[in-house]
Design a protein around this motif. Structure first.
Motif, PDB file in Angstrom:
ATOM      1  N   GLY A   1      -8.589   8.078   9.650  1.00  0.00           N
ATOM      2  CA  GLY A   1      -9.270   6.847  10.035  1.00  0.00           C
ATOM      3  C   GLY A   1      -8.477   5.585   9.733  1.00  0.00           C
ATOM      4  O   GLY A   1      -9.033   4.499   9.700  1.00  0.00           O
ATOM      5  N   TYR A   2      -7.175   5.721   9.534  1.00  0.00           N
ATOM      6  CA  TYR A   2      -6.330   4.567   9.232  1.00  0.00           C
ATOM      7  C   TYR A   2      -5.354   4.314  10.372  1.00  0.00           C
ATOM      8  O   TYR A   2      -4.879   5.249  11.014  1.00  0.00           O
ATOM      9  CB  TYR A   2      -5.537   4.792   7.941  1.00  0.00           C
ATOM     10  CG  TYR A   2      -6.388   4.682   6.706  1.00  0.00           C
ATOM     11  CD1 TYR A   2      -6.547   3.467   6.057  1.00  0.00           C
ATOM     12  CD2 TYR A   2      -7.055   5.785   6.203  1.00  0.00           C
ATOM     13  CE1 TYR A   2      -7.335   3.363   4.937  1.00  0.00           C
ATOM     14  CE2 TYR A   2      -7.850   5.686   5.081  1.00  0.00           C
ATOM     15  CZ  TYR A   2      -7.985   4.475   4.455  1.00  0.00           C
ATOM     16  OH  TYR A   2      -8.773   4.379   3.349  1.00  0.00           O
ATOM     17  N   GLU A   3      -5.045   3.053  10.578  1.00  0.00           N
ATOM     18  CA  GLU A   3      -4.077   2.635  11.585  1.00  0.00           C
ATOM     19  C   GLU A   3      -2.905   1.981  10.869  1.00  0.00           C
ATOM     20  O   GLU A   3      -3.106   1.126   9.998  1.00  0.00           O
ATOM     21  CB  GLU A   3      -4.719   1.633  12.538  1.00  0.00           C
ATOM     22  CG  GLU A   3      -3.750   0.996  13.494  1.00  0.00           C
ATOM     23  CD  GLU A   3      -4.360  -0.175  14.255  1.00  0.00           C
ATOM     24  OE1 GLU A   3      -3.891  -0.420  15.369  1.00  0.00           O
ATOM     25  OE2 GLU A   3      -5.274  -0.823  13.734  1.00  0.00           O
ATOM     26  N   VAL A   4      -1.699   2.392  11.213  1.00  0.00           N
ATOM     27  CA  VAL A   4      -0.507   1.759  10.667  1.00  0.00           C
ATOM     28  C   VAL A   4      -0.084   0.702  11.671  1.00  0.00           C
ATOM     29  O   VAL A   4       0.333   1.014  12.784  1.00  0.00           O
ATOM     30  CB  VAL A   4       0.615   2.783  10.414  1.00  0.00           C
ATOM     31  CG1 VAL A   4       1.887   2.089   9.969  1.00  0.00           C
ATOM     32  CG2 VAL A   4       0.170   3.797   9.386  1.00  0.00           C
ATOM     33  N   ALA A   5      -0.239  -0.558  11.278  1.00  0.00           N
ATOM     34  CA  ALA A   5       0.054  -1.665  12.182  1.00  0.00           C
ATOM     35  C   ALA A   5       1.553  -1.896  12.309  1.00  0.00           C
ATOM     36  O   ALA A   5       2.051  -2.190  13.396  1.00  0.00           O
ATOM     37  CB  ALA A   5      -0.628  -2.937  11.689  1.00  0.00           C
ATOM     38  N   ARG A   6       2.268  -1.743  11.186  1.00  0.00           N
ATOM     39  CA  ARG A   6       3.692  -2.017  11.217  1.00  0.00           C
ATOM     40  C   ARG A   6       4.370  -1.381  10.009  1.00  0.00           C
ATOM     41  O   ARG A   6       3.804  -1.334   8.929  1.00  0.00           O
ATOM     42  CB  ARG A   6       3.909  -3.519  11.191  1.00  0.00           C
ATOM     43  CG  ARG A   6       5.278  -3.958  11.564  1.00  0.00           C
ATOM     44  CD  ARG A   6       5.296  -5.442  11.806  1.00  0.00           C
ATOM     45  NE  ARG A   6       6.590  -5.798  12.339  1.00  0.00           N
ATOM     46  CZ  ARG A   6       6.996  -7.020  12.480  1.00  0.00           C
ATOM     47  NH1 ARG A   6       6.197  -8.009  12.168  1.00  0.00           N
ATOM     48  NH2 ARG A   6       8.183  -7.279  12.964  1.00  0.00           N
ATOM     49  N   ALA A   7       5.565  -0.913  10.204  1.00  0.00           N
ATOM     50  CA  ALA A   7       6.389  -0.399   9.111  1.00  0.00           C
ATOM     51  C   ALA A   7       7.779  -0.996   9.268  1.00  0.00           C
ATOM     52  O   ALA A   7       8.365  -0.938  10.343  1.00  0.00           O
ATOM     53  CB  ALA A   7       6.452   1.122   9.139  1.00  0.00           C
ATOM     54  N   LEU A   8       8.283  -1.585   8.204  1.00  0.00           N
ATOM     55  CA  LEU A   8       9.581  -2.250   8.230  1.00  0.00           C
ATOM     56  C   LEU A   8      10.482  -1.712   7.137  1.00  0.00           C
ATOM     57  O   LEU A   8      10.024  -1.465   6.023  1.00  0.00           O
ATOM     58  CB  LEU A   8       9.416  -3.757   8.010  1.00  0.00           C
ATOM     59  CG  LEU A   8       8.595  -4.540   9.011  1.00  0.00           C
ATOM     60  CD1 LEU A   8       8.352  -5.930   8.494  1.00  0.00           C
ATOM     61  CD2 LEU A   8       9.318  -4.587  10.328  1.00  0.00           C
ATOM     62  N   VAL A   9      11.758  -1.563   7.454  1.00  0.00           N
ATOM     63  CA  VAL A   9      12.760  -1.319   6.427  1.00  0.00           C
ATOM     64  C   VAL A   9      13.327  -2.690   6.104  1.00  0.00           C
ATOM     65  O   VAL A   9      14.052  -3.287   6.897  1.00  0.00           O
ATOM     66  CB  VAL A   9      13.857  -0.348   6.913  1.00  0.00           C
ATOM     67  CG1 VAL A   9      14.948  -0.218   5.866  1.00  0.00           C
ATOM     68  CG2 VAL A   9      13.254   0.997   7.237  1.00  0.00           C
ATOM     69  N   VAL A  10      12.962  -3.210   4.950  1.00  0.00           N
ATOM     70  CA  VAL A  10      13.317  -4.575   4.576  1.00  0.00           C
ATOM     71  C   VAL A  10      14.738  -4.666   4.042  1.00  0.00           C
ATOM     72  O   VAL A  10      15.489  -5.576   4.386  1.00  0.00           O
ATOM     73  CB  VAL A  10      12.317  -5.114   3.522  1.00  0.00           C
ATOM     74  CG1 VAL A  10      12.684  -6.519   3.105  1.00  0.00           C
ATOM     75  CG2 VAL A  10      10.908  -5.072   4.068  1.00  0.00           C
ATOM     76  N   ASP A  11      15.105  -3.702   3.194  1.00  0.00           N
ATOM     77  CA  ASP A  11      16.405  -3.797   2.551  1.00  0.00           C
ATOM     78  C   ASP A  11      16.917  -2.403   2.214  1.00  0.00           C
ATOM     79  O   ASP A  11      16.141  -1.485   1.990  1.00  0.00           O
ATOM     80  CB  ASP A  11      16.285  -4.630   1.268  1.00  0.00           C
ATOM     81  CG  ASP A  11      17.620  -5.091   0.727  1.00  0.00           C
ATOM     82  OD1 ASP A  11      18.625  -5.022   1.467  1.00  0.00           O
ATOM     83  OD2 ASP A  11      17.672  -5.529  -0.444  1.00  0.00           O
ATOM     84  N   VAL A  12      18.228  -2.282   2.180  1.00  0.00           N
ATOM     85  CA  VAL A  12      18.892  -1.066   1.727  1.00  0.00           C
ATOM     86  C   VAL A  12      19.864  -1.495   0.647  1.00  0.00           C
ATOM     87  O   VAL A  12      20.774  -2.278   0.895  1.00  0.00           O
ATOM     88  CB  VAL A  12      19.646  -0.355   2.879  1.00  0.00           C
ATOM     89  CG1 VAL A  12      20.367   0.870   2.367  1.00  0.00           C
ATOM     90  CG2 VAL A  12      18.694   0.005   3.996  1.00  0.00           C
ATOM     91  N   GLU A  13      19.645  -1.001  -0.571  1.00  0.00           N
ATOM     92  CA  GLU A  13      20.455  -1.412  -1.711  1.00  0.00           C
ATOM     93  C   GLU A  13      21.272  -0.224  -2.217  1.00  0.00           C
ATOM     94  O   GLU A  13      20.712   0.713  -2.769  1.00  0.00           O
ATOM     95  CB  GLU A  13      19.549  -1.907  -2.842  1.00  0.00           C
ATOM     96  CG  GLU A  13      18.630  -3.027  -2.440  1.00  0.00           C
ATOM     97  CD  GLU A  13      17.502  -3.256  -3.431  1.00  0.00           C
ATOM     98  OE1 GLU A  13      17.328  -2.425  -4.352  1.00  0.00           O
ATOM     99  OE2 GLU A  13      16.795  -4.251  -3.282  1.00  0.00           O
TER     100      GLU A  13
END
Length: 145
Positions: free
Chosen positions: A124-136
């Motif tokens: 019952g959940y919706e994933v609106a957006r997924a971002l890869v912000v940084d790679v360290e």
């Protein structure tokens, strides 16, 4: 959530409500329909044996039509999403070199969004957006095996 004699009876809208307990009605815990954001840090290894920490943001919310299902199926939504994000990252990043990880952050984010959304939809959940912000990349850590 409103229950009658322990069984789901309906969703109560925000505001003041009269819940006559003597008729078997009871108010259960709150369930927010707002968009939430979860920030995760996952450490994994690339194809060229460099350890990196991938920082991701996942925005999710409960679908209004499936609020009862979302309330009663999962007790800890954040850990469920975190497990799926870690699975996706630990499956996709080791196939790439360090340079490719930086170049294909958008592709990794799209795969992440697609797979986590597919995994969370039955709850019952919706994933609106997924971002890869940084790679360290980790300093000085390189596996020579």
């Amino acid at each position: 959530m409103r229950e009658r004699f322990g069984k789901f009876d309906g969703v109560m809208e925000p505001g003041c409500h009269f819940v006559p307990w003597f008729l078997g009605l009871q108010a259960r815990g709150p369930l927010s329909l707002r968009l939430r954001q979860l920030e995760l840090r996952c450490q994994t290894k690339t194809k060229d044996n460099v350890y990196v920490t991938v920082v991701t943001h996942v925005q999710y919310r409960v679908l209004a039509g499936k609020a009862s299902h979302a309330f009663y199926t999962l007790t800890n939504t954040r850990s469920q999403i975190q497990a799926h994000v870690f699975d996706v990252l630990r499956a996709s990043v080791p196939k790439l070199t360090l340079d490719e990880v930086f170049e294909k952050k958008k592709d990794v984010a799209e795969a992440l969004e697609e797979e986590v959304a597919e995994a969370m939809a039955p709850y019952g959940y919706e994933v609106a957006r997924a971002l890869v912000v940084d790679v360290e990349p980790e300093e000085g850590i390189r596996n020579t095996i």
